[in-house]
Design an enzyme around this catalytic site. Structure first.
Site, short mmCIF file in Angstrom:
data_model
loop_
_atom_site.label_atom_id
_atom_site.label_comp_id
_atom_site.label_asym_id
_atom_site.label_seq_id
_atom_site.Cartn_x
_atom_site.Cartn_y
_atom_site.Cartn_z
CD GLU A 127 -3.56 1.20 -3.05
OE1 GLU A 127 -4.68 1.82 -2.92
OE2 GLU A 127 -2.69 1.65 -2.66
CB CYS A 160 -12.15 -5.63 8.51
SG CYS A 160 -11.29 -6.59 9.52
CG ASP A 172 -1.42 3.39 5.52
OD1 ASP A 172 -2.10 3.82 4.90
OD2 ASP A 172 -0.33 4.33 5.81
CB CYS A 192 -13.11 -9.66 13.59
SG CYS A 192 -11.95 -8.59 12.77
CG ASP A 220 -1.74 1.15 1.15
OD1 ASP A 220 -2.56 1.32 0.37
OD2 ASP A 220 -1.51 2.17 2.15
CB CYS A 269 -14.36 -10.19 9.70
SG CYS A 269 -14.45 -8.20 9.96
ZN LIG Z 1 -12.83 -7.30 11.04
#
Ligand SMILES: [Zn+2]
Length: 387
Positions: free
Chosen positions: A266, A318, A346, A339, A182, A321
């Site tokens: 990216e 995230c 980053d 979670c 990133d 999760c």
């Molecule tokens: Zn999460």
């Protein structure tokens, strides 16, 4: 594969004169070819082709004796440059863009000439150039492969030679490990294994100095000698910053290519982002575009895969999760209420980038979620494989 080797040239005073003189002859030829094409178009509605201009050049050489003092292929290459300028112009017009008409080159705007096939040779004494002489060259390493073209280049007041070579890359072991990157503003990049690569911010450091120099330059009288001098000082500082940045990009990209077999990045729209004035300075400073191009060519040479993934939601979702956790630019920590994962934003983005890539998708299928929760597991799984 193609690659360029660049070396410093150390010409004598006499050679320096001849180099500058040759460059100026090429520039004048370039401008007159441009003018010929323009006039012909205005008179007949048709342009001139390169082949026709070659014929004109042959006739000109009989009249203007100084043209014979420049290697014939170097002159031919100037015609190719004019042709390329027009081709690019027409291509962009066709594509619906609004390109500027090919421009006449002022002194200082034309800084290289090329021996496209012959007329140059590396000898024990240095670089032998037809019609110029044998120049001392700092051969800090031997060029690999077959030399195809030789470009002589002036950068402010230093001279360089660039050899474009055709070569076969050496096969080597490719590390099995994959990584996501990133790129950011606070730090130059964060890797999906948590490594932070700091932004050296070369331009920011030199910026204050550059501003004061720029101010001094603007106070100088137009077309004066002092103005010329001041402009040179500013150009030199710019050059220094560029070199430092380029060196940094080379080092980071080399490290990544040596340590990873798959790199996910990216797919950034850099042109669009620079339009955002608040971010423009920093984005240009970090020079992501240059870094990516270095990474890609080094990767291609080493058979390492670089995959571009869409940047959408990489900073929001995230990475553990997959739930969306919206945050503002100021929020540096990713804290997931679903979670309870807490990590640097980053770092989370870098993991998402890897997850989005083909390597990330394949890994999550094979390992389940565990891989993403525990980066050390990722490292244990790595081994050297031969491709
Ligand atoms: Zn999460």
């Amino acid at each position: 594969m193609r690659k360029t080797f660049k070396y410093r040239l150390l010409p004598t005073k006499k050679q320096l004169q001849k180099l500058n003189w040759t460059l100026d002859k090429c520039r004048i030829l370039y401008n007159s070819c441009l003018l010929d094409r323009k006039n012909r178009y205005e008179q007949t509605g048709k342009g001139l082709t390169r082949i026709k201009q070659q014929g004109i050049l042959r006739v000109d050489k009989k009249i203007i004796s100084s043209l014979k003092e420049v290697h014939s292929q170097v002159l031919q290459d100037v015609l190719f440059r004019v042709d390329r300028a027009f081709q690019n112009f027409f291509r962009r017009v066709k594509a619906g863009e609004k390109p500027g008409y090919p421009r006449f080159k002022n002194e200082g705007r034309y800084d290289s000439f090329c021996y496209p096939q012959s007329g140059f040779k590396i000898t024990e004494q240095g670089l032998k150039l037809s019609k110029i002489g044998t120049l001392k060259i700092k051969l800090h390493r031997q060029p690999v492969g077959t030399i195809k073209t030789c470009v002589i280049k002036r950068e402010i007041d230093k001279w360089y030679v660039c050899f474009s070579v055709e070569y076969e890359p050496v096969k080597r072991l490719i590390p099995a490990q994959s990584i996501g990157i990133d790129v950011g503003i606070k730090s130059f990049a964060v890797l999906s294994d948590g490594t932070v690569i700091d932004n050296p911010k070369h331009l920011c450091k030199s910026e204050q100095k550059l501003i004061s120099l720029q101010r001094q330059l603007s106070k100088k009288k137009k077309k004066s000698c002092n103005r010329k001098k001041a402009r040179k000082i500013v150009a030199k500082l710019h050059c220094k910053v560029c070199n430092k940045r380029s060196d940094f990009h080379h080092k980071v990209s080399r490290k990544l290519v040596n340590n990873f077999g798959f790199v996910a990045v990216e797919d950034l729209n850099i042109k669009g982002m620079v339009k955002n004035h608040r971010l423009a300075k920093h984005i240009s400073d970090a020079g992501w575009g240059q870094f990516l191009s270095y990474l890609q060519y080094k990767a291609a040479e080493a058979s390492v895969v670089v995959e571009k993934v869409s940047p959408h939601y990489t900073s929001i979702n995230c990475s553990v999760c997959g739930e969306p956790v919206p945050k503002t630019l100021a929020q540096r920590i990713h804290s997931c209420p679903f979670c309870e994962t807490v990590m640097d934003r980053d770092h989370n983005a870098a993991q998402n980038i890897l997850l989005k890539s083909t390597a990330g998708t394949a890994e999550s299928n094979a390992w389940g979620e565990a891989v993403h929760q525990c980066p050390s597991l990722n490292q244990e799984a790595s081994s050297i494989r031969v491709r």
